[in-house]
Design an enzyme around this catalytic site. Structure first.
Site, mmCIF file in Angstrom:
data_model
loop_
_atom_site.group_PDB
_atom_site.id
_atom_site.type_symbol
_atom_site.label_atom_id
_atom_site.label_comp_id
_atom_site.label_asym_id
_atom_site.label_seq_id
_atom_site.Cartn_x
_atom_site.Cartn_y
_atom_site.Cartn_z
ATOM 1 N N ARG A 46 31.927 25.455 -34.951
ATOM 2 C CA ARG A 46 33.204 25.685 -34.291
ATOM 3 C C ARG A 46 33.602 24.489 -33.426
ATOM 4 O O ARG A 46 32.768 23.670 -33.061
ATOM 5 C CB ARG A 46 33.141 26.950 -33.436
ATOM 6 C CG ARG A 46 33.060 28.232 -34.261
ATOM 7 C CD ARG A 46 33.028 29.472 -33.383
ATOM 8 N NE ARG A 46 31.872 29.457 -32.492
ATOM 9 C CZ ARG A 46 31.921 29.125 -31.220
ATOM 10 N NH1 ARG A 46 33.075 28.770 -30.676
ATOM 11 N NH2 ARG A 46 30.841 29.137 -30.468
ATOM 12 N N LYS A 101 35.240 34.308 -34.778
ATOM 13 C CA LYS A 101 35.234 34.220 -33.329
ATOM 14 C C LYS A 101 36.637 34.266 -32.741
ATOM 15 O O LYS A 101 36.817 34.658 -31.584
ATOM 16 C CB LYS A 101 34.515 32.940 -32.894
ATOM 17 C CG LYS A 101 33.022 32.943 -33.234
ATOM 18 C CD LYS A 101 32.313 34.166 -32.669
ATOM 19 C CE LYS A 101 30.812 34.092 -32.902
ATOM 20 N NZ LYS A 101 30.105 35.322 -32.439
ATOM 21 N N HIS A 132 29.161 40.079 -26.547
ATOM 22 C CA HIS A 132 28.583 39.155 -27.521
ATOM 23 C C HIS A 132 27.088 39.425 -27.552
ATOM 24 O O HIS A 132 26.304 38.795 -26.849
ATOM 25 C CB HIS A 132 28.877 37.709 -27.118
ATOM 26 C CG HIS A 132 28.398 36.707 -28.118
ATOM 27 N ND1 HIS A 132 27.863 35.483 -27.773
ATOM 28 C CD2 HIS A 132 28.366 36.745 -29.478
ATOM 29 C CE1 HIS A 132 27.527 34.817 -28.861
ATOM 30 N NE2 HIS A 132 27.812 35.569 -29.907
ATOM 31 N N SER A 146 22.800 30.725 -29.032
ATOM 32 C CA SER A 146 22.246 30.270 -30.296
ATOM 33 C C SER A 146 20.830 29.732 -30.104
ATOM 34 O O SER A 146 20.572 28.937 -29.203
ATOM 35 C CB SER A 146 23.148 29.178 -30.883
ATOM 36 O OG SER A 146 22.641 28.708 -32.108
ATOM 37 N N LYS A 201 18.396 36.145 -30.835
ATOM 38 C CA LYS A 201 19.204 37.366 -30.769
ATOM 39 C C LYS A 201 19.250 38.093 -32.108
ATOM 40 O O LYS A 201 19.014 39.301 -32.189
ATOM 41 C CB LYS A 201 20.624 37.010 -30.307
ATOM 42 C CG LYS A 201 21.588 38.194 -30.268
ATOM 43 C CD LYS A 201 22.840 37.846 -29.479
ATOM 44 C CE LYS A 201 23.594 36.682 -30.085
ATOM 45 N NZ LYS A 201 24.362 37.066 -31.281
ATOM 46 N N THR A 202 19.549 37.351 -33.177
ATOM 47 C CA THR A 202 19.624 37.971 -34.504
ATOM 48 C C THR A 202 18.243 38.409 -34.973
ATOM 49 O O THR A 202 18.065 39.506 -35.510
ATOM 50 C CB THR A 202 20.239 36.992 -35.515
ATOM 51 O OG1 THR A 202 21.563 36.652 -35.099
ATOM 52 C CG2 THR A 202 20.302 37.615 -36.903
ATOM 53 N N ASP A 257 25.906 40.836 -33.611
ATOM 54 C CA ASP A 257 26.649 39.812 -32.869
ATOM 55 C C ASP A 257 27.767 40.329 -31.969
ATOM 56 O O ASP A 257 27.925 39.825 -30.863
ATOM 57 C CB ASP A 257 27.237 38.813 -33.862
ATOM 58 C CG ASP A 257 27.697 37.532 -33.201
ATOM 59 O OD1 ASP A 257 26.938 36.981 -32.381
ATOM 60 O OD2 ASP A 257 28.803 37.072 -33.500
ATOM 61 N N ARG A 278 24.385 28.592 -42.348
ATOM 62 C CA ARG A 278 24.658 29.996 -42.048
ATOM 63 C C ARG A 278 24.662 30.843 -43.306
ATOM 64 O O ARG A 278 24.967 30.364 -44.404
ATOM 65 C CB ARG A 278 26.019 30.130 -41.369
ATOM 66 C CG ARG A 278 26.094 29.507 -39.990
ATOM 67 C CD ARG A 278 25.677 30.481 -38.910
ATOM 68 N NE ARG A 278 25.678 29.888 -37.584
ATOM 69 C CZ ARG A 278 25.582 30.603 -36.464
ATOM 70 N NH1 ARG A 278 25.474 31.922 -36.532
ATOM 71 N NH2 ARG A 278 25.566 30.008 -35.300
#
Length: 688
Positions: free
Chosen positions: A172, A346, A365, A383, A387-388, A402, A467
């Site tokens: 991004r 996003k 988030h 990142s 988290k994932t 997410d 990704r």
């Protein structure tokens, strides 16, 4: 003053005023990456493959779309889309076709379902009369065909996933994001130091909108997705995405993938849930059904993704050829100069960060999962913090990885898919994500073998930000529908490369707010040029690039909901122990999983705690399956003096970052603000 032969002055004009984007990289930590070092599409494509360009047979594609007659509803739907694409400012050219061209629209095409449309719509510009085909809510198979045939750099991998390239932008571009400032947003949104919201005026937005719409109108075909945001039926919004690439359409399809009706009820079989959650079961999926598409009507929000076309760098407020523009009053978003699919995802998340708090719903988030007894946990983290990975637990049901909302009903996933980082992905460490990469999944910017089409997830030739975007039902234990009761645990993840934060700490409510507003993690040496030691990164609410209101507003809402529903806050360090990066070692993932398991089970609530210096964190003395000596970070450092110096250094960075928020008053008095400040590092230790 110089003049040319015609007497015209050649003195250069003064440059247009531009908004200067802050260079503080710690404000909006995200997945943005360096531009790819390639000058042409061929050079970029050469990074994606191993040796030479593979070829994919395209026989039979031309006959894939068979025509059928068009009914009135479909015609009206196409008129709605055509109106979205129509220029708002330009007049039409001379009428060169007798009669009414709209009355002679070619018949629509039928592929697999009656609501799939490939129909030409009339688009009139100043210079010509042309047809633009609208490819409407196509299936993954149809989008595969479109991508492979027309988009160079798109291939099918050995697992059936679609590998594609996002162009020069592989992450991004938060510094190119603009928000229209008007009488309403001027007072409601967070502006100024630390804010991700960089202003633009209405006129400049319309200039960029016109540029995007003109580009889309110039194409032979565009892709349109109509879908919903939010699994909560009472608070979902309708969105329309108009894009130029099949890859983008498939990406958005995955973010709202439908599930067969029978699977909506499977959670009743083996999950004990509250009455509130049970009332949600049976709600339709967030991707519209054929019946819902027939009555979709006017969307609540529209994205014009013309990312293949740059903005005009000389337009007011522009600082590059990329611009992502959000207009809340018009409920529109324009994308120019970047093909990275995450901008769409996003961008819509930013919209939810604005709309949901207006309804007293907290947008988050975070990842979210649920145990078999209905206990829900939220996972916040930037990142690289895990988290994932940690929210995708084969012993628990995944609600989402997410984006979520926390309302009076409980939690709900905003989207219907997952967008996981896959650099260094392995079957052993992350089996659920590994197995989710199959037909229908989009792989961005990965490198694969020329002949076997096997992906090398360790190859960073194109970017480290590789990704995988897949529907949430590709995770075997996904919780469908993606909703849950009120959370019991709020877990804040930090990858502390300084190595001074404990592996786990129990937080008070004020500490939870402090660390939530701080949103800390650390970059390590080697991830960016010039970084020789750990670098602290702060992102308010663990997602500063997406929030629209002041961070303290989200923090106050989080504290209110945690207090009301009895949730406990935790700070978990997934980073280093025994020293900073380069001298210590990263905390082993199995240890972190044991810590998370203890949080889920509730056993950690009954542990014995003692308080640390400076940060004042409560850390447990013992956790089953975790070596006790690593629970207190000082015990793992051989050089105790270096530990204290590093601890104070990090505390100072926290204090400096929080100065941005100290003057913001929460509530009618300043009591809550004072409590949050008191929950930060205590520097009395400096005097000892």
């Amino acid at each position: 003053m110089a003049a040319n032969g015609n007497g015209v002055s050649t003195t250069p004009k003064s440059p247009l005023a531009r908004i200067q984007t802050q260079k503080n990289g710690g404000i909006c930590h995200d997945d943005s990456g360096k531009p790819v070092k390639a000058q042409t599409i061929d050079e970029l494509h050469s990074l994606q493959r191993k040796r030479s360009a593979p070829t994919t047979p395209l026989d039979g594609v031309q006959g894939a779309f068979a025509t059928i007659s068009e009914d009135e509803r479909q015609r009206q739907q196409l008129q709605s889309i055509s109106a979205s694409l129509a220029s708002l400012t330009r007049g039409t050219g001379p009428k060169v076709v007798r009669g009414d061209p709209a009355g002679k629209v070619q018949s629509v095409s039928h592929v697999a379902h009656h609501h799939h449309i490939e129909a030409p719509t009339i688009s009139v510009s100043d210079s010509s009369l042309k047809f633009t085909h609208v490819l409407y809510n196509l299936s993954p198979a149809e989008l595969y065909e479109q991508a492979i045939k027309y988009e160079k750099g798109s291939f099918i991998t050995s697992t059936g996933a679609l590998a594609t390239l996002s162009g020069a932008k592989t992450g991004r571009s938060p510094r190119d994001k603009r928000v229209v400032i008007d009488d309403t947003t001027q007072d409601e949104l967070w502006w100024g130091k630390g804010s991700p919201n960089i202003e633009m005026d209405e006129h400049t937005f319309m200039v960029n909108r016109e540029r995007a719409v003109d580009y889309l109108n110039s194409l032979d075909k565009v892709f349109v997705n109509d879908q919903f945001l939010n699994w909560d039926p009472q608070n979902r919004i309708k969105v329309r995405i108009v894009s130029a690439r099949a890859y983008h359409s498939l990406f958005m399809h995955n973010m709202s993938k439908p599930i067969p009706d029978k699977s909506l009820y499977r959670c009743r079989i083996y999950v004990k849930l509250s009455v509130q959650l049970d009332n949600w079961v049976g709600d339709r999926c967030i991707r519209p059904t054929p019946e819902e598409l027939e009555n979709f009507g006017t969307p609540d929000f529209t994205i014009y993704n013309a990312g293949q076309f740059p903005c005009n760098r000389y337009t007011h407020y522009m600082t590059s050829s990329t611009s992502i523009d959000l207009n809340l009053a018009r409920r529109e978003m324009v994308i120019l100069g970047t093909q990275y699919a995450g901008e769409m995802k996003k961008g819509l998340f930013s919209v939810m960060h604005y709309l949901m708090p207006m309804r007293q719903i907290l947008s988050l988030h975070s990842g979210c999962n649920m145990g078999k007894d209905g206990d829900v946990a939220l996972f916040f983290g930037l990142s690289g913090t895990g988290k994932t990975t940690l929210s995708t637990d084969h012993n628990r049901y995944l609600i989402g990885d997410d984006e979520h909302c926390w309302s009076d009903n409980g939690v709900s996933n905003i989207e219907g898919g997952c967008y996981a980082k896959c650099i260094d992905l392995s079957r052993e460490k992350e089996p659920d994500i590994w197995n989710a990469i199959k037909f229908g999944t989009v792989l961005e910017n990965v490198v694969f073998d020329e002949h076997t089409r096997e992906v090398d997830y360790g190859d960073k030739s194109v970017t480290e930000n590789t990704r995988a975007a897949y529907p949430i039902e590709y995770i075997p234990n996904a919780k469908i529908p993606c909703v849950g009761p009120h959370p019991k645990n709020v877990i804040l993840l930090a990858c502390d490369a300084f190595g001074v934060l404990p592996p786990v700490s129990k937080l008070s409510l004020a500490q939870t707010m402090y660390h939530f507003i701080s949103g800390y993690t650390a970059l390590v040496a080697g991830t960016e040029d010039g970084i020789k030691e750990p670098t602290a990164t702060f992102s308010a609410c663990f997602g500063a690039a997406f929030i629209m209101l002041h961070p303290t507003k989200y923090a106050a809402m989080l504290a209110e909901k945690m207090q009301k529903h009895g949730a406990t806050g935790w700070l978990v360090n997934t980073g280093w122990s025994g020293g900073s990066y380069g001298s210590g070692n990263r905390i082993k993932l199995p240890y972190t999983r044991k810590i998370i398991d203890a949080i889920h089970s509730g056993s950690l609530l009954n542990a014995t705690y003692h308080k640390t210096e400076v940060f004042g964190l409560d850390i447990p003395t013992e956790i089953e399956g975790v070596p006790s000596e690593i629970l207190h970070p000082e015990n793992t450092w051989a050089d105790k003096k270096a530990y204290k110096e590093t601890l104070l250094k990090l505390a100072g960075l926290f204090k400096k970052n929080f100065e941005t928020f100290t003057n913001y008053k929460i509530g009618k008095d300043n009591k809550l603000t004072e409590e949050i400040l008191a929950a930060g590092p205590n520097f009395q230790f400096l005097e000892q």
